[in-house]
Design a protein around this motif. Structure first.
Motif, PDB file in Angstrom:
ATOM      1  N   LYS A 152      -1.499  -0.986  -8.294  1.00 41.51           N
ATOM      2  CA  LYS A 152      -0.236  -1.045  -7.551  1.00 41.51           C
ATOM      3  C   LYS A 152      -0.510  -1.044  -6.039  1.00 41.51           C
ATOM      4  CE  LYS A 152       2.581   1.223 -11.076  1.00 41.51           C
ATOM      5  NZ  LYS A 152       1.983   0.452 -12.090  1.00 41.51           N
ATOM      6  N   THR A 153       0.446  -1.532  -5.272  1.00 46.85           N
ATOM      7  CA  THR A 153       0.362  -1.486  -3.823  1.00 46.85           C
ATOM      8  C   THR A 153       0.968  -0.172  -3.334  1.00 46.85           C
ATOM      9  OG1 THR A 153       2.517  -2.515  -3.484  1.00 46.85           O
ATOM     10  CG2 THR A 153       0.611  -4.002  -3.686  1.00 46.85           C
ATOM     11  N   THR A 154       0.743   0.148  -2.074  1.00 48.20           N
ATOM     12  CA  THR A 154       1.329   1.370  -1.515  1.00 48.20           C
ATOM     13  C   THR A 154       2.851   1.313  -1.564  1.00 48.20           C
ATOM     14  OG1 THR A 154       1.171   0.451   0.723  1.00 48.20           O
ATOM     15  CG2 THR A 154      -0.626   1.881   0.007  1.00 48.20           C
ATOM     16  N   GLU A 155       3.410   0.144  -1.341  1.00 43.15           N
ATOM     17  CA  GLU A 155       4.867  -0.011  -1.373  1.00 43.15           C
ATOM     18  C   GLU A 155       5.414   0.268  -2.778  1.00 43.15           C
ATOM     19  OE1 GLU A 155       6.789  -3.993  -0.747  1.00 43.15           O
ATOM     20  OE2 GLU A 155       7.370  -3.017   1.136  1.00 43.15           O
ATOM     21  N   GLU A 156       4.725  -0.199  -3.815  1.00 36.54           N
ATOM     22  CA  GLU A 156       5.168   0.050  -5.191  1.00 36.54           C
ATOM     23  C   GLU A 156       5.108   1.543  -5.519  1.00 36.54           C
ATOM     24  OE1 GLU A 156       3.912  -4.099  -7.435  1.00 36.54           O
ATOM     25  OE2 GLU A 156       2.350  -2.616  -7.020  1.00 36.54           O
ATOM     26  N   ILE A 157       4.065   2.219  -5.041  1.00 39.72           N
ATOM     27  CA  ILE A 157       3.931   3.655  -5.288  1.00 39.72           C
ATOM     28  C   ILE A 157       5.035   4.419  -4.568  1.00 39.72           C
ATOM     29  CG2 ILE A 157       2.423   5.670  -5.009  1.00 39.72           C
ATOM     30  CD1 ILE A 157       0.067   3.598  -5.190  1.00 39.72           C
ATOM     31  N   ILE A 211       7.601   6.981  -6.570  1.00 41.54           N
ATOM     32  CA  ILE A 211       7.771   8.396  -6.197  1.00 41.54           C
ATOM     33  C   ILE A 211       9.194   8.647  -5.708  1.00 41.54           C
ATOM     34  CG2 ILE A 211       7.009  10.202  -4.597  1.00 41.54           C
ATOM     35  CD1 ILE A 211       4.166   9.005  -4.921  1.00 41.54           C
ATOM     36  N   ASP A 212       9.736   7.730  -4.928  1.00 46.17           N
ATOM     37  CA  ASP A 212      11.125   7.849  -4.467  1.00 46.17           C
ATOM     38  C   ASP A 212      12.066   7.969  -5.663  1.00 46.17           C
ATOM     39  OD1 ASP A 212      13.845   6.418  -3.912  1.00 46.17           O
ATOM     40  OD2 ASP A 212      13.116   6.985  -1.916  1.00 46.17           O
ATOM     41  N   ALA A 213      11.902   7.087  -6.650  1.00 43.43           N
ATOM     42  CA  ALA A 213      12.778   7.108  -7.830  1.00 43.43           C
ATOM     43  C   ALA A 213      12.612   8.405  -8.623  1.00 43.43           C
ATOM     44  CB  ALA A 213      12.474   5.904  -8.725  1.00 43.43           C
ATOM     45  N   GLY A 214      11.385   8.930  -8.691  1.00 43.01           N
ATOM     46  CA  GLY A 214      11.150  10.158  -9.431  1.00 43.01           C
ATOM     47  C   GLY A 214      11.735  11.389  -8.762  1.00 43.01           C
ATOM     48  N   GLN A 223      12.289  10.260   1.750  1.00 42.98           N
ATOM     49  CA  GLN A 223      11.653   9.227   2.572  1.00 42.98           C
ATOM     50  C   GLN A 223      10.155   9.323   2.308  1.00 42.98           C
ATOM     51  OE1 GLN A 223      13.577   7.080   4.545  1.00 42.98           O
ATOM     52  NE2 GLN A 223      15.181   8.120   3.377  1.00 42.98           N
ATOM     53  N   VAL A 224       9.649   8.476   1.413  1.00 42.70           N
ATOM     54  CA  VAL A 224       8.275   8.553   0.943  1.00 42.70           C
ATOM     55  C   VAL A 224       7.400   7.568   1.711  1.00 42.70           C
ATOM     56  CG1 VAL A 224       6.762   8.327  -1.074  1.00 42.70           C
ATOM     57  CG2 VAL A 224       9.094   9.193  -1.350  1.00 42.70           C
ATOM     58  N   SER A 225       6.226   8.046   2.095  1.00 45.08           N
ATOM     59  CA  SER A 225       5.243   7.212   2.780  1.00 45.08           C
ATOM     60  C   SER A 225       3.906   7.346   2.062  1.00 45.08           C
ATOM     61  CB  SER A 225       5.108   7.661   4.231  1.00 45.08           C
ATOM     62  OG  SER A 225       4.018   7.029   4.840  1.00 45.08           O
ATOM     63  N   VAL A 226       3.313   6.212   1.707  1.00 48.77           N
ATOM     64  CA  VAL A 226       1.989   6.204   1.087  1.00 48.77           C
ATOM     65  C   VAL A 226       1.071   5.398   1.988  1.00 48.77           C
ATOM     66  CG1 VAL A 226       0.625   5.523  -0.923  1.00 48.77           C
ATOM     67  CG2 VAL A 226       2.967   6.347  -1.232  1.00 48.77           C
ATOM     68  N   SER A 227      -0.033   6.011   2.393  1.00 52.78           N
ATOM     69  CA  SER A 227      -1.003   5.299   3.228  1.00 52.78           C
ATOM     70  C   SER A 227      -2.394   5.419   2.631  1.00 52.78           C
ATOM     71  CB  SER A 227      -0.978   5.829   4.663  1.00 52.78           C
ATOM     72  OG  SER A 227      -1.197   7.215   4.684  1.00 52.78           O
TER      73      SER A 227
END
Length: 175
Positions: free
Chosen positions: A69-74, A78-81, A91-95
């Motif tokens: 998965k890409t960071t955007e998909e993750i 997580i946002d949906a969960g 407001q979720v950020s994955v880097s």
């Protein structure tokens, strides 16, 4: 002087979207490390290295499949969960903290594994490996890359893009 400053700012803005697009399209896999943050929720800050299972643990959600998965998909998973049951508007950020390495061997001065960097080309990889030896071929350069689970050999030149997990072989010259 002012004109030079405007030119520099224009160049920076022209380059930035390209780097962001590459990061958004990067597909995570075992060996990558990520940092997950939820705005104004320091207890949910999670740093994890992805193992072979491709799953990481995240508070309130248990295991999250991140490999492939890409960071955007993750961020969306997580946002949906978290949305609704735990937070009203997360407001979720994955880097990406660390990319998985690529490997280079053969006629280079310092063979080994090196951390992948976005927009890495073979000439930059050769520089990381200390350059070519005196006996190195100027054209016998191959990259072994996994594509859809199968190994593929690519004949390369200095402008060939390097991907994580690539194995670069620099051949020996006969003259």
């Amino acid at each position: 002087m002012l004109r030079y400053s405007y030119l520099l700012i224009y160049i920076l803005f022209a380059i930035l979207p390209i780097g962001k697009a590459n990061a958004l399209n990067y597909v995570l896999s075992a060996g990558d490390s990520v940092l997950i943050e939820v705005y104004d929720e320091p207890d949910l800050r999670t740093r994890a290295k992805i193992d072979k299972s491709g799953v990481i643990s995240f508070p309130f959600l248990d295991d999250v499949q991140v490999s492939g998965k890409t960071t955007e998909e993750i961020e969306m998973i997580i946002d949906a969960g978290l949305r609704g049951d735990y937070l009203i508007d997360p407001q979720v950020s994955v880097s990406i903290v660390a990319y998985r390495p690529f490997f280079i061997h053969g006629q280079v001065k310092v063979p080994g594994g090196y951390p992948y960097q976005p927009d890495l080309t073979l000439d930059k990889a050769l520089a990381l490996a200390g350059g070519l030896t005196n006996r190195a071929s100027k054209s016998d350069w191959q990259i072994t890359r996994k594509v859809n689970g199968t190994s593929k050999i690519i004949n390369a030149d200095i402008s060939t893009e390097i991907q994580p997990d690539d194995i670069v072989k620099i051949g020996q010259s006969f003259f």
